[in-house]
Design a protein around this motif. Sequence first.
Motif, short mmCIF file in Angstrom:
data_model
loop_
_atom_site.label_atom_id
_atom_site.label_comp_id
_atom_site.label_asym_id
_atom_site.label_seq_id
_atom_site.Cartn_x
_atom_site.Cartn_y
_atom_site.Cartn_z
N GLY A 42 7.39 24.04 -6.34
CA GLY A 42 7.59 22.62 -6.61
C GLY A 42 6.70 21.76 -5.73
O GLY A 42 6.24 22.19 -4.68
N VAL A 76 9.08 17.75 -8.32
CA VAL A 76 10.44 17.56 -7.79
C VAL A 76 10.70 16.08 -7.47
O VAL A 76 10.71 15.65 -6.34
CB VAL A 76 10.73 18.50 -6.58
CG1 VAL A 76 10.80 19.94 -7.04
CG2 VAL A 76 9.67 18.37 -5.49
N HIS A 79 13.74 15.35 -5.16
CA HIS A 79 13.43 15.45 -3.73
C HIS A 79 12.68 14.21 -3.24
O HIS A 79 12.84 13.80 -2.09
CB HIS A 79 12.59 16.71 -3.46
CG HIS A 79 13.40 17.96 -3.38
ND1 HIS A 79 13.34 18.98 -4.30
CD2 HIS A 79 14.31 18.35 -2.46
CE1 HIS A 79 14.18 19.94 -3.96
NE2 HIS A 79 14.78 19.60 -2.84
N GLN A 143 11.96 20.69 9.12
CA GLN A 143 11.45 19.55 8.34
C GLN A 143 12.45 18.39 8.38
O GLN A 143 12.07 17.23 8.52
CB GLN A 143 11.17 19.98 6.90
CG GLN A 143 10.40 18.93 6.14
CD GLN A 143 9.77 19.49 4.86
OE1 GLN A 143 9.13 20.52 4.84
NE2 GLN A 143 9.98 18.80 3.77
N GLN A 167 16.51 22.57 -2.94
CA GLN A 167 15.32 23.42 -3.10
C GLN A 167 15.73 24.86 -3.39
O GLN A 167 15.12 25.54 -4.22
CB GLN A 167 14.46 23.35 -1.83
CG GLN A 167 13.19 24.18 -1.94
CD GLN A 167 12.18 23.90 -0.83
OE1 GLN A 167 12.32 22.94 -0.07
NE2 GLN A 167 11.16 24.71 -0.73
N VAL A 181 3.85 28.68 -1.53
CA VAL A 181 3.95 27.42 -0.79
C VAL A 181 3.05 27.47 0.45
O VAL A 181 2.54 28.53 0.81
CB VAL A 181 5.41 27.16 -0.31
CG1 VAL A 181 6.30 26.67 -1.42
CG2 VAL A 181 5.99 28.41 0.35
N GLN A 185 6.79 25.47 4.50
CA GLN A 185 7.98 25.72 3.68
C GLN A 185 8.66 27.06 3.96
O GLN A 185 9.66 27.41 3.35
CB GLN A 185 7.62 25.64 2.19
CG GLN A 185 7.19 24.25 1.75
CD GLN A 185 8.27 23.22 2.02
OE1 GLN A 185 9.42 23.40 1.64
NE2 GLN A 185 7.90 22.15 2.70
N HIS A 188 12.41 27.03 4.64
CA HIS A 188 13.24 26.72 3.48
C HIS A 188 13.41 27.94 2.56
O HIS A 188 14.45 28.11 1.94
CB HIS A 188 12.64 25.55 2.68
CG HIS A 188 12.77 24.22 3.36
ND1 HIS A 188 12.05 23.11 2.98
CD2 HIS A 188 13.52 23.83 4.42
CE1 HIS A 188 12.37 22.09 3.76
NE2 HIS A 188 13.25 22.51 4.65
#
Length: 355
Positions: A42, A76, A79, A143, A167, A181, A185, A188
Amino acid sequence: YQWNSNLCANHGGQARRSVTDLKKPLIHARITDMSQKRVLSGIQPTSDSFHLGNYLGAVKQWVELQDSHDTFYCIVDLHALTIETDPTLLRQRTLASAAQLLALGISPDKATLFIQSQVPQHNQLGWIMECLAGFGEASRMTQFKDKSAKVGSDSARVGLFTYPMLQAADILLYQANLVPVGEDQRQHIELTRDLAGRFNARYGDTFTLPEAYILKEGAKINDIQEPTAKMSKSSGSVAGVIEIMDSPDANLKKIKSAVTDAGREVKFDPIEKPGISNLLTIHSSLSGISISQIESDFVGKGYGDFKAAVADVVVEYLRPIRERAQELLLDEKHLLSILHSGSEKARTVASATLD
Ligand code: AMP
Ligand code: TRP
C-alpha cells in the motif's frame, strides 16, 4: 468524483457464505491461488507526487513482482486520514497516485489496483486486529512515536496509534505471502505476523503469515540535502526530495545542489560519505550500473561531474513517467474505471477472508 456510490454497491456478494455455511469451520477461508504467491502493498495518497524513495524502496518492486505473482496494490486513503486532510485534496491525490502508479509501470492487466476505502472489510478486520493487539505493543511502533512526537499528543489522532492494526488488516485480508516495502515498514510487517500468528493460535488456522520483501539496496533513500535522514513527503526540506511529478528543470537543479561530503573521491561509504553514497544508490538503482562500476568511472573526477551524471540519469528516467502520468490524469473516467474494477476484485477476495 463519484466513486463512492458505485464502488460500494456490491460488498463482494458472490463470495459471501450462507448462514448454513457459517456453521462449517473457517479453515477453508483462504482462497489464495496456490500456483502464484500473493503480494500486497500500500501507499498513502498524502502528497501531489511520490518521491524517489517511494519508487526505489517500494513501487519498483511492485512493478517487477506483477509478472510472477498475484499482486494487489492499494492506495491507502484511510491511512492518509491520520493526518489533517482536506477532502478535495485527498480525492485529487488519490487519483494522482493511481496515475503515477500506472505511469511507473503497474499494469491493470496484471495487478489489482484499488482504493482502500472502497473495500469496507479493511475497517472490519481492522477492529478485530485492534482488539488482538496489546496497548504496549502498539506503543512501541517507532513510526507512531516519531509522528506523534512531531505534532504533540494533543494533536496526534487516535488513528495514528491504531494505524498499524489497519495495515495488518490490509495485508491479512488478501492472505499475502510477500509485502514489498521500504525499510521503515519492517516493524509494521513484524507486528502483522505477530497478530496473524496470535489469531491463528487462538481461533484456528486462518491467516497466511506474510513476509516483508525489502531490498538491500534502495530500501532507504535519504534526503539529498540532509543525507542522514530519510527522504520523506512530510520532511521540511523541499529541496531534499526528488519528486516524480517535478519538472525536469527543478529536479536537475535539486540534484546539482545536493549536499556532498568532505574529500573529493566518489566512493560508497554511508558513514563517512552519506551524501555521495545516497547519490550512488540512486544512480545505480535507476541506471542498473553497479556501484563499483560507477565508482571506477569517476576515479580522478570531482563531485561536480558525478552530480551532473546523477542528474542526467534521474531526469531522463523520470521524464517519460511524468509525461505519462499527466496524460493519464486528463482521462479521469479511464482512471476511475481501472480503480472500480480493482476495488471490486479486492472486495471479493477480502470478503471471503472476512467471512
Ligand atoms: P508512504 O509514502 O509512507 O505511504 O510509503 C510508501 C512506500 O514507500 C513504503 O513501502 C515505504 O517504506 C516506502 N518509502 C517511503 N520513503 C522511503 C525512502 N526514503 N526510502 C525507501 N523507501 C521509502
Ligand atoms: N504504512 C505504509 C507506509 O507508510 C502504507 C501501508 C498501508 C502499507 N497499508 C499497507 C504498506 C499494507 C504495505 C502493506 O508506507
